[in-house]
Motif scaffolding. Sequence first.
Motif, PDB file in Angstrom:
ATOM      1  N   ILE A  30      22.306  55.640   0.861  1.00 28.10           N
ATOM      2  CA  ILE A  30      21.000  56.051   1.370  1.00 28.10           C
ATOM      3  C   ILE A  30      21.088  56.428   2.840  1.00 28.10           C
ATOM      4  O   ILE A  30      20.394  57.340   3.304  1.00 28.10           O
ATOM      5  N   ASP A  31      21.971  55.779   3.589  1.00 30.29           N
ATOM      6  CA  ASP A  31      22.177  56.177   4.981  1.00 30.29           C
ATOM      7  C   ASP A  31      22.806  57.563   5.061  1.00 30.29           C
ATOM      8  O   ASP A  31      22.463  58.372   5.935  1.00 30.29           O
ATOM      9  N   THR A  32      23.737  57.849   4.160  1.00 31.73           N
ATOM     10  CA  THR A  32      24.376  59.162   4.125  1.00 31.73           C
ATOM     11  C   THR A  32      23.364  60.249   3.781  1.00 31.73           C
ATOM     12  O   THR A  32      23.369  61.339   4.371  1.00 31.73           O
ATOM     13  N   ILE A  33      22.485  59.955   2.828  1.00 33.91           N
ATOM     14  CA  ILE A  33      21.452  60.930   2.468  1.00 33.91           C
ATOM     15  C   ILE A  33      20.536  61.195   3.655  1.00 33.91           C
ATOM     16  O   ILE A  33      20.203  62.350   3.965  1.00 33.91           O
ATOM     17  N   LEU A  34      20.108  60.134   4.345  1.00 36.24           N
ATOM     18  CA  LEU A  34      19.249  60.307   5.515  1.00 36.24           C
ATOM     19  C   LEU A  34      19.976  61.080   6.605  1.00 36.24           C
ATOM     20  O   LEU A  34      19.393  61.967   7.254  1.00 36.24           O
ATOM     21  N   ARG A  35      21.241  60.784   6.798  1.00 36.02           N
ATOM     22  CA  ARG A  35      22.025  61.511   7.792  1.00 36.02           C
ATOM     23  C   ARG A  35      22.077  63.005   7.461  1.00 36.02           C
ATOM     24  O   ARG A  35      22.042  63.855   8.350  1.00 36.02           O
ATOM     25  N   GLY A  36      22.119  63.310   6.158  1.00 30.23           N
ATOM     26  CA  GLY A  36      22.149  64.703   5.741  1.00 30.23           C
ATOM     27  C   GLY A  36      20.909  65.483   6.136  1.00 30.23           C
ATOM     28  O   GLY A  36      20.966  66.709   6.289  1.00 30.23           O
ATOM     29  N   LEU A  37      19.771  64.794   6.289  1.00 30.15           N
ATOM     30  CA  LEU A  37      18.564  65.471   6.764  1.00 30.15           C
ATOM     31  C   LEU A  37      18.766  66.050   8.149  1.00 30.15           C
ATOM     32  O   LEU A  37      18.201  67.095   8.488  1.00 30.15           O
ATOM     33  N   PHE A  38      19.555  65.375   8.959  1.00 32.52           N
ATOM     34  CA  PHE A  38      19.663  65.718  10.368  1.00 32.52           C
ATOM     35  C   PHE A  38      20.881  66.578  10.701  1.00 32.52           C
ATOM     36  O   PHE A  38      20.841  67.354  11.654  1.00 32.52           O
ATOM     37  N   GLU A  39      21.936  66.451   9.935  1.00 34.91           N
ATOM     38  CA  GLU A  39      23.138  67.204  10.296  1.00 34.91           C
ATOM     39  C   GLU A  39      23.722  68.014   9.134  1.00 34.91           C
ATOM     40  O   GLU A  39      24.773  68.617   9.271  1.00 34.91           O
ATOM     41  N   GLY A  40      23.024  68.033   8.000  1.00 32.49           N
ATOM     42  CA  GLY A  40      23.500  68.797   6.857  1.00 32.49           C
ATOM     43  C   GLY A  40      22.435  69.750   6.364  1.00 32.49           C
ATOM     44  O   GLY A  40      21.605  70.239   7.123  1.00 32.49           O
ATOM     45  N   ASP A  41      22.447  70.003   5.060  1.00 37.07           N
ATOM     46  CA  ASP A  41      21.450  70.857   4.430  1.00 37.07           C
ATOM     47  C   ASP A  41      20.238  69.993   4.087  1.00 37.07           C
ATOM     48  O   ASP A  41      20.313  69.104   3.240  1.00 37.07           O
ATOM     49  N   PHE A  42      19.134  70.262   4.737  1.00 39.39           N
ATOM     50  CA  PHE A  42      17.935  69.431   4.595  1.00 39.39           C
ATOM     51  C   PHE A  42      17.471  69.390   3.141  1.00 39.39           C
ATOM     52  O   PHE A  42      17.137  68.326   2.604  1.00 39.39           O
ATOM     53  N   ALA A  43      17.443  70.549   2.479  1.00 43.37           N
ATOM     54  CA  ALA A  43      16.967  70.599   1.096  1.00 43.37           C
ATOM     55  C   ALA A  43      17.891  69.839   0.158  1.00 43.37           C
ATOM     56  O   ALA A  43      17.427  69.158  -0.766  1.00 43.37           O
ATOM     57  N   VAL A  44      19.191  69.936   0.378  1.00 44.77           N
ATOM     58  CA  VAL A  44      20.141  69.195  -0.453  1.00 44.77           C
ATOM     59  C   VAL A  44      19.931  67.698  -0.292  1.00 44.77           C
ATOM     60  O   VAL A  44      19.964  66.934  -1.267  1.00 44.77           O
ATOM     61  N   ALA A  45      19.709  67.254   0.948  1.00 44.74           N
ATOM     62  CA  ALA A  45      19.461  65.829   1.185  1.00 44.74           C
ATOM     63  C   ALA A  45      18.204  65.368   0.449  1.00 44.74           C
ATOM     64  O   ALA A  45      18.174  64.279  -0.134  1.00 44.74           O
ATOM     65  N   LEU A  46      17.162  66.189   0.447  1.00 39.18           N
ATOM     66  CA  LEU A  46      15.943  65.839  -0.277  1.00 39.18           C
ATOM     67  C   LEU A  46      16.189  65.777  -1.779  1.00 39.18           C
ATOM     68  O   LEU A  46      15.681  64.881  -2.468  1.00 39.18           O
ATOM     69  N   ASP A  47      16.971  66.708  -2.288  1.00 38.20           N
ATOM     70  CA  ASP A  47      17.303  66.683  -3.721  1.00 38.20           C
ATOM     71  C   ASP A  47      18.091  65.428  -4.083  1.00 38.20           C
ATOM     72  O   ASP A  47      17.872  64.831  -5.143  1.00 38.20           O
ATOM     73  N   ARG A  48      19.024  65.039  -3.224  1.00 32.64           N
ATOM     74  CA  ARG A  48      19.785  63.821  -3.484  1.00 32.64           C
ATOM     75  C   ARG A  48      18.883  62.596  -3.465  1.00 32.64           C
ATOM     76  O   ARG A  48      19.008  61.702  -4.319  1.00 32.64           O
ATOM     77  N   ALA A  49      17.974  62.545  -2.508  1.00 35.09           N
ATOM     78  CA  ALA A  49      17.044  61.413  -2.436  1.00 35.09           C
ATOM     79  C   ALA A  49      16.141  61.383  -3.664  1.00 35.09           C
ATOM     80  O   ALA A  49      15.850  60.308  -4.211  1.00 35.09           O
ATOM     81  N   ALA A  50      15.682  62.546  -4.112  1.00 36.13           N
ATOM     82  CA  ALA A  50      14.837  62.613  -5.298  1.00 36.13           C
ATOM     83  C   ALA A  50      15.588  62.114  -6.529  1.00 36.13           C
ATOM     84  O   ALA A  50      15.044  61.357  -7.343  1.00 36.13           O
ATOM     85  N   ALA A  51      16.844  62.535  -6.672  1.00 33.61           N
ATOM     86  CA  ALA A  51      17.657  62.082  -7.802  1.00 33.61           C
ATOM     87  C   ALA A  51      17.866  60.573  -7.741  1.00 33.61           C
ATOM     88  O   ALA A  51      17.792  59.876  -8.770  1.00 33.61           O
ATOM     89  N   PHE A  52      18.111  60.060  -6.552  1.00 32.12           N
ATOM     90  CA  PHE A  52      18.265  58.623  -6.351  1.00 32.12           C
ATOM     91  C   PHE A  52      17.007  57.884  -6.822  1.00 32.12           C
ATOM     92  O   PHE A  52      17.086  56.871  -7.532  1.00 32.12           O
ATOM     93  N   CYS A  53      15.835  58.399  -6.444  1.00 25.05           N
ATOM     94  CA  CYS A  53      14.581  57.774  -6.856  1.00 25.05           C
ATOM     95  C   CYS A  53      14.441  57.773  -8.371  1.00 25.05           C
ATOM     96  O   CYS A  53      13.997  56.771  -8.963  1.00 25.05           O
TER      97      CYS A  53
END
Length: 212
Positions: free
Chosen positions: A137-160
């Motif tokens: 979950i820390d990696t996903i949050l980190r992705g919001l800030f330094e990666g692809d924002f939409a991909v990070a949201l998709d990963r978080a959604a899948a996690f949920c």
Amino acid sequence: MTDDEREYHKPVRRPAELFDRLFSGDDPAEVSRVAHSTAHALLARVRDDPTADVVQRLVAFTDDHGIDDIAELWSRSPARSLPGALWRLYLLQLMIHDDPLTAALLYERGRVEIASADPVVAGAPTPASPDELVALIDTILRGLFEGDFAVALDRAAAFCRVQAAGATYLADDYEATEPDRASVLTTRAARLATYGADLTACAALRRRDSLD
């Protein structure tokens, strides 16, 4: 200090079943303006200076400061908005940090039962330990800030969705013997499923440059 403010008094470790409580508001228009302006300013700041130190401070924010500052800014925002997405990601992170053992239990049950690619999209190890889910979950949050924002949201959604599936199946297991526990799990499943749908919608909006 109000009752809700006491719930968020920092440093805070909120019970997972309360993770969707909202603050009361004063002027809705001003609350909305501040929420959107601070969310956009935060992303602009980190995108302009994406150093490891800046990103790490943002990822570790709730560990260091609790959730109340973020709640004051973003908890009343529409679910399918930039501040709403950020609020849900931070709250999801806090829920996992607060009780990684339960998170791992729900995730593993969901991974086994769910009939979708969500476990692959989320990217957790198989099986995932509590520490590995915290790291995820820390990696996903980190992705919001330094990666692809939409991909990070998709990963978080899948996690949920994986967690929601796990909570649903465990609720069924407990229904006959521990109905109160089953009710808590059912409530969590519903919230997680809603968060998953909202974050997926936010990812789609982000790809269209429409996540405001």
